[in-house]
Design a protein around this motif. Structure first.
Motif, mmCIF file in Angstrom:
data_model
loop_
_atom_site.group_PDB
_atom_site.id
_atom_site.type_symbol
_atom_site.label_atom_id
_atom_site.label_comp_id
_atom_site.label_asym_id
_atom_site.label_seq_id
_atom_site.Cartn_x
_atom_site.Cartn_y
_atom_site.Cartn_z
ATOM 1 N N ARG A 45 0.964 -1.256 -0.029
ATOM 2 C CA ARG A 45 -0.061 0.136 -0.001
ATOM 3 C C ARG A 45 1.011 1.196 -0.105
ATOM 4 O O ARG A 45 1.809 1.363 0.820
ATOM 5 C CB ARG A 45 -0.897 -0.098 1.345
ATOM 6 N N GLY A 46 0.601 2.033 -0.994
ATOM 7 C CA GLY A 46 1.219 3.459 -0.840
ATOM 8 C C GLY A 46 2.637 3.553 -2.105
ATOM 9 O O GLY A 46 3.137 4.354 -2.239
ATOM 10 N N GLU A 47 2.695 2.139 -2.401
ATOM 11 C CA GLU A 47 4.000 2.117 -3.566
ATOM 12 C C GLU A 47 3.324 2.503 -4.974
ATOM 13 O O GLU A 47 2.258 1.920 -5.359
ATOM 14 C CB GLU A 47 4.428 0.696 -3.535
ATOM 15 N N TYR A 48 3.909 3.175 -5.632
ATOM 16 C CA TYR A 48 3.171 3.748 -6.975
ATOM 17 C C TYR A 48 3.635 2.644 -8.035
ATOM 18 O O TYR A 48 4.842 2.211 -8.312
ATOM 19 C CB TYR A 48 3.816 5.288 -7.166
ATOM 20 N N GLY A 49 2.653 2.061 -8.569
ATOM 21 C CA GLY A 49 2.870 1.177 -9.945
ATOM 22 C C GLY A 49 2.269 1.362 -11.100
ATOM 23 O O GLY A 49 1.777 2.638 -11.360
ATOM 24 N N PHE A 50 2.414 0.504 -11.914
ATOM 25 C CA PHE A 50 1.981 0.779 -13.313
ATOM 26 C C PHE A 50 0.712 1.211 -13.476
ATOM 27 O O PHE A 50 0.180 2.219 -14.168
ATOM 28 C CB PHE A 50 2.230 -0.473 -14.170
ATOM 29 N N ILE A 51 -0.344 0.516 -12.870
ATOM 30 C CA ILE A 51 -1.760 0.767 -13.104
ATOM 31 C C ILE A 51 -2.116 2.204 -12.372
ATOM 32 O O ILE A 51 -3.062 2.665 -12.725
ATOM 33 C CB ILE A 51 -2.702 -0.464 -12.419
ATOM 34 N N ASP A 52 -1.372 2.511 -11.506
ATOM 35 C CA ASP A 52 -1.470 4.028 -10.846
ATOM 36 C C ASP A 52 -1.544 5.192 -11.720
ATOM 37 O O ASP A 52 -2.231 6.236 -11.675
ATOM 38 C CB ASP A 52 -0.601 4.192 -9.569
ATOM 39 N N ASN A 53 -0.784 4.797 -12.980
ATOM 40 C CA ASN A 53 -0.836 5.825 -14.144
ATOM 41 C C ASN A 53 -2.062 6.106 -14.839
ATOM 42 O O ASN A 53 -2.705 7.011 -14.976
ATOM 43 C CB ASN A 53 0.314 5.278 -15.229
ATOM 44 N N ALA A 54 -2.721 4.814 -15.079
ATOM 45 C CA ALA A 54 -3.989 5.126 -15.520
ATOM 46 C C ALA A 54 -5.049 5.361 -14.590
ATOM 47 O O ALA A 54 -5.941 6.325 -14.874
ATOM 48 C CB ALA A 54 -4.484 3.617 -16.206
ATOM 49 N N ASP A 55 -4.773 5.058 -13.197
ATOM 50 C CA ASP A 55 -5.900 5.560 -12.343
ATOM 51 C C ASP A 55 -5.658 7.107 -12.071
ATOM 52 O O ASP A 55 -6.688 7.939 -11.797
ATOM 53 C CB ASP A 55 -5.671 4.958 -10.950
ATOM 54 N N LEU A 56 -4.355 7.657 -12.510
ATOM 55 C CA LEU A 56 -4.217 9.023 -12.351
ATOM 56 C C LEU A 56 -4.985 9.991 -13.283
ATOM 57 O O LEU A 56 -5.566 10.862 -13.095
ATOM 58 C CB LEU A 56 -2.631 9.324 -12.233
ATOM 59 N N VAL A 118 -4.547 5.825 0.401
ATOM 60 C CA VAL A 118 -3.430 6.444 0.383
ATOM 61 C C VAL A 118 -3.442 8.042 0.409
ATOM 62 O O VAL A 118 -2.652 8.711 1.363
ATOM 63 C CB VAL A 118 -2.176 6.002 -0.637
ATOM 64 N N TYR A 119 -4.125 8.350 -0.527
ATOM 65 C CA TYR A 119 -4.235 9.748 -0.627
ATOM 66 C C TYR A 119 -5.270 10.529 0.478
ATOM 67 O O TYR A 119 -4.743 11.662 0.773
ATOM 68 C CB TYR A 119 -5.161 10.195 -2.300
ATOM 69 N N ALA A 120 -6.239 9.742 0.755
ATOM 70 C CA ALA A 120 -7.013 10.454 1.839
ATOM 71 C C ALA A 120 -6.086 10.556 3.193
ATOM 72 O O ALA A 120 -6.313 11.425 3.880
ATOM 73 C CB ALA A 120 -8.237 9.735 2.384
ATOM 74 N N ALA A 121 -5.510 9.635 3.488
ATOM 75 C CA ALA A 121 -4.749 9.322 4.802
ATOM 76 C C ALA A 121 -3.514 10.376 4.710
ATOM 77 O O ALA A 121 -2.727 10.882 5.679
ATOM 78 C CB ALA A 121 -3.818 8.036 5.072
ATOM 79 N N ASP A 122 -3.161 10.823 3.649
ATOM 80 C CA ASP A 122 -2.171 11.995 3.232
ATOM 81 C C ASP A 122 -2.467 13.343 3.524
ATOM 82 O O ASP A 122 -1.781 14.339 3.199
ATOM 83 C CB ASP A 122 -1.436 11.763 1.838
#
Length: 180
Positions: A45-56, A118-122
């Motif tokens: 949790r919190g590690e930026y991965g490949f799928i996070d690019n699409a999510d962004l 992760v975003y909300a906890a930040d």
């Protein structure tokens, strides 16, 4: 029933294959594939991965689609889109009774909830790099601040993380829930 229909049904039954033990195993193959992926996302949790690019990209598109509904909904729109898009795909597969599609769309939805957690906890720390740098505001800092829950950002993050885990569990046991 007329004789022609009876003959058609009998012919169809002769062509059908009997259900065997391998068929029982086959329905669990997506769950077997999904299990290590879900575990990886939970433990990283919190590690930026490949799928996070699409999510962004989806998150930012959400801001665009919700920009006409006021600042609060506009800000929430990024997160909403991360939930709405995989949910629409899930319901498409649900309507068409395609279990594997339902499982993988739920896997993606769970991954999005981890991302959201992760975003909300930040929200208070605001350590995560934002697209746009210092020129933009932190969505969850604004959202939680507006409703007086900013000091509970970690709890809100864990709430979303809990939803992700529940979604992963449902995804894994989907062969028990569905018929096909």
């Amino acid at each position: 029933m007329d004789d022609e229909l009876k003959k058609e049904i009998e012919l169809s039954l002769k062509k059908s294959k009997p259900y065997n033990r391998f068929d029982e195993f086959k329905k669990w193959i997506p769950s077997i594939i999904i299990f290590p992926i879900a575990l990886y996302w939970i433990f990283n949790r919190g590690e930026y991965g490949f799928i996070d690019n699409a999510d962004l990209v989806i998150h930012e598109a959400g801001h665009f689609f919700f920009m006409f509904f006021g600042k609060y909904i506009y800000t929430l729109g990024g997160t909403l889109m991360q939930i709405i898009l995989p949910s629409i795909i899930f319901f498409y597969f649900f309507r068409n009774e395609y279990r594997t599609g339902m499982q993988f769309s739920l896997l993606w939805l769970g991954q999005n909830f981890i991302n959201i957690s992760v975003y909300a906890a930040d929200a208070q720390a605001r350590i995560l790099p934002l697209l746009g740098g210092n020129k933009v505001y932190h969505d969850w800092h604004y959202l939680l601040g507006e409703i007086g829950l900013l000091q509970y950002d970690a709890e809100v993050g864990y709430f979303f993380f809990g939803i992700a885990i529940i979604i992963f569990i449902i995804t894994l046991i989907m062969p028990l829930i569905t018929h096909n």
